[in-house]
Design a protein around this motif. Structure first.
Motif, PDB file in Angstrom:
ATOM      1  N   SER A 196      -1.744   4.187  -6.126  1.00  0.00           N
ATOM      2  CA  SER A 196      -2.136   5.566  -6.441  1.00  0.00           C
ATOM      3  C   SER A 196      -1.959   6.473  -5.232  1.00  0.00           C
ATOM      4  O   SER A 196      -1.550   7.630  -5.361  1.00  0.00           O
ATOM      5  N   LEU A 197      -2.243   5.933  -4.035  1.00  0.00           N
ATOM      6  CA  LEU A 197      -2.026   6.720  -2.810  1.00  0.00           C
ATOM      7  C   LEU A 197      -0.540   7.007  -2.607  1.00  0.00           C
ATOM      8  O   LEU A 197      -0.156   8.102  -2.192  1.00  0.00           O
ATOM      9  N   SER A 198       0.299   6.007  -2.899  1.00  0.00           N
ATOM     10  CA  SER A 198       1.747   6.201  -2.741  1.00  0.00           C
ATOM     11  C   SER A 198       2.256   7.249  -3.726  1.00  0.00           C
ATOM     12  O   SER A 198       3.159   8.022  -3.409  1.00  0.00           O
ATOM     13  N   GLU A 231       0.508   9.773  -4.772  1.00  0.00           N
ATOM     14  CA  GLU A 231       0.019  11.065  -4.308  1.00  0.00           C
ATOM     15  C   GLU A 231       0.924  11.674  -3.239  1.00  0.00           C
ATOM     16  O   GLU A 231       1.003  12.899  -3.111  1.00  0.00           O
ATOM     17  N   LYS A 288      -3.488   9.089   5.049  1.00  0.00           N
ATOM     18  CA  LYS A 288      -4.542   8.782   4.071  1.00  0.00           C
ATOM     19  C   LYS A 288      -5.250   7.477   4.424  1.00  0.00           C
ATOM     20  O   LYS A 288      -6.459   7.336   4.213  1.00  0.00           O
ATOM     21  N   GLU A 345      -8.945   6.439   2.761  1.00  0.00           N
ATOM     22  CA  GLU A 345      -8.838   6.696   1.326  1.00  0.00           C
ATOM     23  C   GLU A 345      -8.482   5.430   0.546  1.00  0.00           C
ATOM     24  O   GLU A 345      -8.712   5.357  -0.663  1.00  0.00           O
ATOM     25  N   HIS A 346      -7.914   4.441   1.257  1.00  0.00           N
ATOM     26  CA  HIS A 346      -7.533   3.209   0.577  1.00  0.00           C
ATOM     27  C   HIS A 346      -8.752   2.389   0.157  1.00  0.00           C
ATOM     28  O   HIS A 346      -8.621   1.441  -0.631  1.00  0.00           O
ATOM     29  N   LYS A 347      -9.926   2.752   0.652  1.00  0.00           N
ATOM     30  CA  LYS A 347     -11.137   2.030   0.290  1.00  0.00           C
ATOM     31  C   LYS A 347     -11.680   2.464  -1.071  1.00  0.00           C
ATOM     32  O   LYS A 347     -12.490   1.760  -1.678  1.00  0.00           O
ATOM     33  N   ILE A 348     -11.236   3.622  -1.523  1.00  0.00           N
ATOM     34  CA  ILE A 348     -11.719   4.128  -2.817  1.00  0.00           C
ATOM     35  C   ILE A 348     -10.572   4.293  -3.831  1.00  0.00           C
ATOM     36  O   ILE A 348     -10.824   4.570  -5.001  1.00  0.00           O
ATOM     37  N   LYS A 349      -9.326   4.114  -3.368  1.00  0.00           N
ATOM     38  CA  LYS A 349      -8.177   4.233  -4.259  1.00  0.00           C
ATOM     39  C   LYS A 349      -7.228   3.072  -4.027  1.00  0.00           C
ATOM     40  O   LYS A 349      -7.219   2.464  -2.959  1.00  0.00           O
ATOM     41  N   THR A 350      -6.421   2.767  -5.015  1.00  0.00           N
ATOM     42  CA  THR A 350      -5.418   1.710  -4.854  1.00  0.00           C
ATOM     43  C   THR A 350      -4.260   2.213  -4.003  1.00  0.00           C
ATOM     44  O   THR A 350      -4.020   3.421  -3.914  1.00  0.00           O
TER      45      THR A 350
END
Length: 373
Positions: free
Chosen positions: A339-341, A343, A326, A331-336
């Motif tokens: 939150s990625l972890s 997912e 990710k 994706e880390h540019k639009i999500k924290t």
């Protein structure tokens, strides 16, 4: 005996449930048998404790109160047994852990004192009660019981924190296990604080609190044990944290031929790459072994032998790989990061950070800097 209230009915139902759990737990739960035996004993004693309080409050005849009074010595037993249960529950090589006999001396002494009271006639018992002869002995007994239980609570907290400090081993926890043990310790702490409040209020300020009192402790402790027993029966797979002792690493390993190893490896790879079962943050060894049509022992042996890993380290490594993927897709540019972890299957920031560092020897933030640099 007096009339029974709705609360009394609930207590009777709790006693019946406790007896049922104490019998079924060792029979039905094949995991952590040694820990479950201690829990079954606690459940049985909790039933006796509840029954004692109920009889003492409802009995009209003095001799009935005298006969049941010795069971109040159980208040000195819950602390040591709770500590033993936690040790056997959390460490693989503490299955036979037990405390030496002198840990039960306070219970024996109090039992002896209460047995002595049984030698009084009903008239003598009433007379001593009216003159306050029992006040100082019971004050000493309750103070001792309070300090005694706080001591074992301290030992339990100290042991749990020691386990958590072992960074590598912590990756072998499920979040459910951590939460479960924390709930036990927090619940026990609340009960002890309520007991301390009641004790100080009664003996220091001569104020009888309507809700927080000694009787509440007797009801709350068995109630907490019932909750533990219920979850141990319903979710046995969340228990037992495998803390590896390098000096005692000799375990009997089930044998698998090469054909079975290759098939298991193929099926496991398919589950990881195509079905991505690691995204389930409640995934357990039991559930994964069912998906692979194998036993938990064989799967554990396979992961240890082929991947040189345990179940949770292996699953967390798959989650870290998915997380990195990710990052590579920005994706880390639009999500924290949290939150990625979530997912990819993590449900705890601390577990994610430790798993990430264990897998890549980097913190997530440093990894991103190198990735973008």
């Amino acid at each position: 005996m007096g009339d029974y209230s709705f609360f009394d009915v609930l207590l009777l139902m709790g006693i019946a449930q406790g007896f049922s759990l104490s019998i079924t737990l060792p029979i039905l739960c094949k995991k952590n048998i040694s820990a479950n035996k201690i829990l079954a004993i606690q459940l049985l004693l909790a039933c006796l404790a509840l029954l004692t309080r109920m009889v003492i409050h409802k009995a009209d005849e003095i001799w009935i109160i005298q006969r049941f009074a010795p069971l109040e010595s159980l208040i000195f037993v819950f602390g040591p047994l709770g500590y033993i249960y936690l040790k056997r529950l959390l460490e693989k090589y503490q299955e036979k852990f037990k405390l030496q006999w002198f840990h039960y001396i306070p219970a024996i002494l109090y039992l002896s004192c209460l047995a002595l009271i049984n030698t009084y006639s009903s008239q003598e018992f009433v007379q001593h009660s009216k003159t306050g002869s029992f006040r100082i002995p019971f004050f000493i007994a309750e103070l001792s019981a309070l300090l005694f239980n706080f001591f074992y609570y301290y030992l339990s907290i100290k042991f749990f924190l020691k386990i958590l400090r072992k960074e590598k081993e912590q990756l072998s926890f499920t979040q459910s296990t951590i939460t479960f043990v924390k709930v036990i310790l927090i619940g026990t702490g609340i009960i002890l604080l309520a007991w301390l409040t009641s004790f100080c209020s009664t003996y220091l300020f001569r104020i009888a609190l309507p809700v927080i009192n000694y009787d509440l402790v007797w009801v709350a402790i068995p109630g907490l044990i019932y909750v533990v027993g219920y979850f141990a029966l319903r979710q046995p797979e969340i228990f037992r944290v495998l803390v590896v002792d390098k000096k005692r690493k000799t375990a009997v390993k089930p044998k698998m031929d090469e054909q079975h190893i290759q098939k298991l490896q193929h099926d496991l790879t398919k589950l990881m790459l195509k079905e991505k079962v690691y995204l389930d943050n409640e995934l357990t060894l039991v559930e994964l072994s069912k998906k692979l049509n194998t036993s938990t022992n064989k799967l554990s042996w396979f992961l240890n032998t082929v991947y040189e890993s345990n179940f949770y380290d292996f699953i967390n490594e798959q989650r870290v790989k998915a997380f990195v993927s990710k990052l590579e897709q920005n994706e880390h540019k639009i999500k924290t990061l949290f939150s990625l972890s979530m997912e990819v299957g993590f449900n705890s920031k601390s577990t994610f950070n430790k798993a990430f560092k264990a897998s890549l020897n980097e913190t997530p933030s440093n990894y991103i800097k190198k990735l973008t640099g």
